[in-house]
Scaffold this motif. Sequence first.
Motif, PDB file in Angstrom:
ATOM      1  N   ARG A 179       0.827  -1.203   0.000  1.00  0.00           N
ATOM      2  CA  ARG A 179       0.000   0.000   0.000  1.00  0.00           C
ATOM      3  C   ARG A 179       0.866   1.260   0.000  1.00  0.00           C
ATOM      4  O   ARG A 179       0.576   2.230  -0.708  1.00  0.00           O
ATOM      5  CB  ARG A 179      -0.941   0.008   1.212  1.00  0.00           C
ATOM      6  CG  ARG A 179      -1.921   1.191   1.206  1.00  0.00           C
ATOM      7  CD  ARG A 179      -2.902   1.076   2.345  1.00  0.00           C
ATOM      8  NE  ARG A 179      -3.704  -0.120   2.215  1.00  0.00           N
ATOM      9  CZ  ARG A 179      -4.808  -0.217   1.453  1.00  0.00           C
ATOM     10  NH1 ARG A 179      -5.183   0.821   0.729  1.00  0.00           N
ATOM     11  NH2 ARG A 179      -5.498  -1.316   1.418  1.00  0.00           N
ATOM     12  N   GLU A 180       1.948   1.248   0.778  1.00  0.00           N
ATOM     13  CA  GLU A 180       2.853   2.398   0.781  1.00  0.00           C
ATOM     14  C   GLU A 180       3.435   2.633  -0.608  1.00  0.00           C
ATOM     15  O   GLU A 180       3.549   3.770  -1.073  1.00  0.00           O
ATOM     16  CB  GLU A 180       3.998   2.160   1.772  1.00  0.00           C
ATOM     17  CG  GLU A 180       3.604   2.212   3.230  1.00  0.00           C
ATOM     18  CD  GLU A 180       4.786   1.942   4.127  1.00  0.00           C
ATOM     19  OE1 GLU A 180       4.956   2.664   5.129  1.00  0.00           O
ATOM     20  OE2 GLU A 180       5.554   1.015   3.821  1.00  0.00           O
ATOM     21  N   LEU A 181       3.808   1.542  -1.266  1.00  0.00           N
ATOM     22  CA  LEU A 181       4.379   1.655  -2.597  1.00  0.00           C
ATOM     23  C   LEU A 181       3.347   2.194  -3.589  1.00  0.00           C
ATOM     24  O   LEU A 181       3.661   3.027  -4.449  1.00  0.00           O
ATOM     25  CB  LEU A 181       4.888   0.289  -3.050  1.00  0.00           C
ATOM     26  CG  LEU A 181       5.960   0.246  -4.141  1.00  0.00           C
ATOM     27  CD1 LEU A 181       7.114   1.164  -3.822  1.00  0.00           C
ATOM     28  CD2 LEU A 181       6.447  -1.193  -4.331  1.00  0.00           C
ATOM     29  N   GLU A 182       2.113   1.755  -3.468  1.00  0.00           N
ATOM     30  CA  GLU A 182       1.044   2.277  -4.323  1.00  0.00           C
ATOM     31  C   GLU A 182       0.863   3.771  -4.102  1.00  0.00           C
ATOM     32  O   GLU A 182       0.688   4.533  -5.072  1.00  0.00           O
ATOM     33  CB  GLU A 182      -0.267   1.548  -4.030  1.00  0.00           C
ATOM     34  CG  GLU A 182      -0.298   0.100  -4.495  1.00  0.00           C
ATOM     35  CD  GLU A 182      -1.553  -0.613  -4.064  1.00  0.00           C
ATOM     36  OE1 GLU A 182      -1.890  -1.652  -4.654  1.00  0.00           O
ATOM     37  OE2 GLU A 182      -2.221  -0.128  -3.119  1.00  0.00           O
ATOM     38  N   SER A 218      -0.091  12.563   2.459  1.00  0.00           N
ATOM     39  CA  SER A 218       1.145  13.271   2.802  1.00  0.00           C
ATOM     40  C   SER A 218       1.832  12.619   4.003  1.00  0.00           C
ATOM     41  O   SER A 218       3.058  12.437   4.008  1.00  0.00           O
ATOM     42  CB  SER A 218       0.846  14.734   3.102  1.00  0.00           C
ATOM     43  OG  SER A 218       0.305  15.387   1.970  1.00  0.00           O
ATOM     44  N   LYS A 219       1.029  12.236   4.993  1.00  0.00           N
ATOM     45  CA  LYS A 219       1.590  11.594   6.188  1.00  0.00           C
ATOM     46  C   LYS A 219       2.213  10.252   5.832  1.00  0.00           C
ATOM     47  O   LYS A 219       3.289   9.899   6.332  1.00  0.00           O
ATOM     48  CB  LYS A 219       0.488  11.417   7.229  1.00  0.00           C
ATOM     49  CG  LYS A 219       0.969  10.816   8.540  1.00  0.00           C
ATOM     50  CD  LYS A 219      -0.166  10.739   9.547  1.00  0.00           C
ATOM     51  CE  LYS A 219       0.303  10.138  10.861  1.00  0.00           C
ATOM     52  NZ  LYS A 219      -0.817  10.043  11.848  1.00  0.00           N
ATOM     53  N   ALA A 220       1.563   9.497   4.954  1.00  0.00           N
ATOM     54  CA  ALA A 220       2.087   8.186   4.562  1.00  0.00           C
ATOM     55  C   ALA A 220       3.421   8.329   3.835  1.00  0.00           C
ATOM     56  O   ALA A 220       4.340   7.523   4.043  1.00  0.00           O
ATOM     57  CB  ALA A 220       1.074   7.468   3.681  1.00  0.00           C
ATOM     58  N   ILE A 221       3.546   9.346   2.981  1.00  0.00           N
ATOM     59  CA  ILE A 221       4.803   9.540   2.251  1.00  0.00           C
ATOM     60  C   ILE A 221       5.919   9.958   3.202  1.00  0.00           C
ATOM     61  O   ILE A 221       7.057   9.480   3.094  1.00  0.00           O
ATOM     62  CB  ILE A 221       4.629  10.579   1.135  1.00  0.00           C
ATOM     63  CG1 ILE A 221       3.605  10.096   0.100  1.00  0.00           C
ATOM     64  CG2 ILE A 221       5.962  10.873   0.464  1.00  0.00           C
ATOM     65  CD1 ILE A 221       3.982   8.797  -0.594  1.00  0.00           C
ATOM     66  N   ARG A 222       5.600  10.842   4.151  1.00  0.00           N
ATOM     67  CA  ARG A 222       6.623  11.245   5.139  1.00  0.00           C
ATOM     68  C   ARG A 222       7.061  10.046   5.968  1.00  0.00           C
ATOM     69  O   ARG A 222       8.266   9.894   6.274  1.00  0.00           O
ATOM     70  CB  ARG A 222       6.070  12.348   6.041  1.00  0.00           C
ATOM     71  CG  ARG A 222       5.945  13.702   5.354  1.00  0.00           C
ATOM     72  CD  ARG A 222       5.761  14.818   6.375  1.00  0.00           C
ATOM     73  NE  ARG A 222       4.544  14.651   7.152  1.00  0.00           N
ATOM     74  CZ  ARG A 222       3.361  15.140   6.810  1.00  0.00           C
ATOM     75  NH1 ARG A 222       3.243  15.839   5.689  1.00  0.00           N
ATOM     76  NH2 ARG A 222       2.297  14.946   7.569  1.00  0.00           N
ATOM     77  N   ARG A 223       6.111   9.205   6.339  1.00  0.00           N
ATOM     78  CA  ARG A 223       6.451   8.017   7.120  1.00  0.00           C
ATOM     79  C   ARG A 223       7.344   7.071   6.308  1.00  0.00           C
ATOM     80  O   ARG A 223       8.289   6.483   6.839  1.00  0.00           O
ATOM     81  CB  ARG A 223       5.162   7.311   7.552  1.00  0.00           C
ATOM     82  CG  ARG A 223       5.405   6.109   8.480  1.00  0.00           C
ATOM     83  CD  ARG A 223       4.120   5.620   9.128  1.00  0.00           C
ATOM     84  NE  ARG A 223       3.119   5.271   8.131  1.00  0.00           N
ATOM     85  CZ  ARG A 223       1.964   5.908   7.976  1.00  0.00           C
ATOM     86  NH1 ARG A 223       1.671   6.952   8.750  1.00  0.00           N
ATOM     87  NH2 ARG A 223       1.097   5.514   7.061  1.00  0.00           N
ATOM     88  N   LEU A 224       7.054   6.939   5.014  1.00  0.00           N
ATOM     89  CA  LEU A 224       7.872   6.089   4.153  1.00  0.00           C
ATOM     90  C   LEU A 224       9.290   6.635   4.041  1.00  0.00           C
ATOM     91  O   LEU A 224      10.268   5.884   4.131  1.00  0.00           O
ATOM     92  CB  LEU A 224       7.225   5.988   2.768  1.00  0.00           C
ATOM     93  CG  LEU A 224       7.990   5.218   1.696  1.00  0.00           C
ATOM     94  CD1 LEU A 224       8.218   3.772   2.125  1.00  0.00           C
ATOM     95  CD2 LEU A 224       7.247   5.269   0.371  1.00  0.00           C
ATOM     96  N   GLU A 225       9.425   7.938   3.861  1.00  0.00           N
ATOM     97  CA  GLU A 225      10.753   8.545   3.776  1.00  0.00           C
ATOM     98  C   GLU A 225      11.528   8.339   5.073  1.00  0.00           C
ATOM     99  O   GLU A 225      12.737   8.067   5.056  1.00  0.00           O
ATOM    100  CB  GLU A 225      10.624  10.040   3.476  1.00  0.00           C
ATOM    101  CG  GLU A 225      10.146  10.340   2.061  1.00  0.00           C
ATOM    102  CD  GLU A 225       9.968  11.814   1.811  1.00  0.00           C
ATOM    103  OE1 GLU A 225      10.345  12.294   0.722  1.00  0.00           O
ATOM    104  OE2 GLU A 225       9.433  12.511   2.719  1.00  0.00           O
TER     105      GLU A 225
END
Length: 290
Positions: free
Chosen positions: A7-10, A36-43
């Motif tokens: 899901r993060e990759l999607e 936006s929160k999910a992308i920051r968490r991934l980074e």
Amino acid sequence: MAELETRELEYFVAVAEELHFGRAAACLAIAQPALSKAIRRLESRLGVRLLERSSRHVALTPAGEALLHHGRHALDAVGAAAEKARRAGDRQAHLRLVIKPGGDANLLSGILAAYAGRPDARRVDILFGGATDRADHVRAGRADVALLYAPFDDMTGLDHEILLVEGRVAILPPDHRLATRSQVTLADLARETLPRWKGVRWTGAPEAAGQGPEVTDAAEALHMIRLGRTIAILPRSLAQPMHPDLVYRPVTDAPDSELVLAWSRDDRRRMVASFVAAAVEAAGTTRGRG
């Protein structure tokens, strides 16, 4: 080592392709703050910055470009794995064959008849693909087998059986300087203008040939030849039926073309093996008659 969730990759691929959080959130049907929160968490988990963003601009960093490239392949692989698992577990599944219109060298009827006569035959669904996407249908699990032309189609990850080996022909306007010859060579065509085939990495055209209009299939190429914009070199079967306003000449030293039946290298289903065996048998019978 940090692990990625599908899901993060999607989420990341959607943002990277749109380069806009609002549009990506709409495509994903989630709220923009959550994205936006999910992308920051991934980074944070990866320890790298994937996107450069301001109030008006979003751009990929080198790390983001790398993740986009490999992430697309990873998502495709996950989707293909799920589809293939569903197909493998479906004992009533139809066999799906993808071809391009006119891309069977008149072998398909015989192949289908030979397969229908086998005791384990399933219903065969015919799917039509474009000039260059049929192998992708098999790799993604959308089709079980495909009729492809080697060496022009990308056979990565596929096994295949050769059904037909054929020469290639030059297709010319009737007023072309070579039209009066009974046959031609690649040297004769070295400085001619040839079409650029969209998505095809290798065409066997002479290196010195000029680059003509971009085309996606034989029908487009024939139209451009009739307009005098280009000539073309095609496998003999793809040049059929011959257009009365054009001239067809064998290219005596052009690499042969192979019509092949291809399937996923890791596909061991009896349904696929049976169809392949029937196709090879039928193609051999057809060649024997010729």
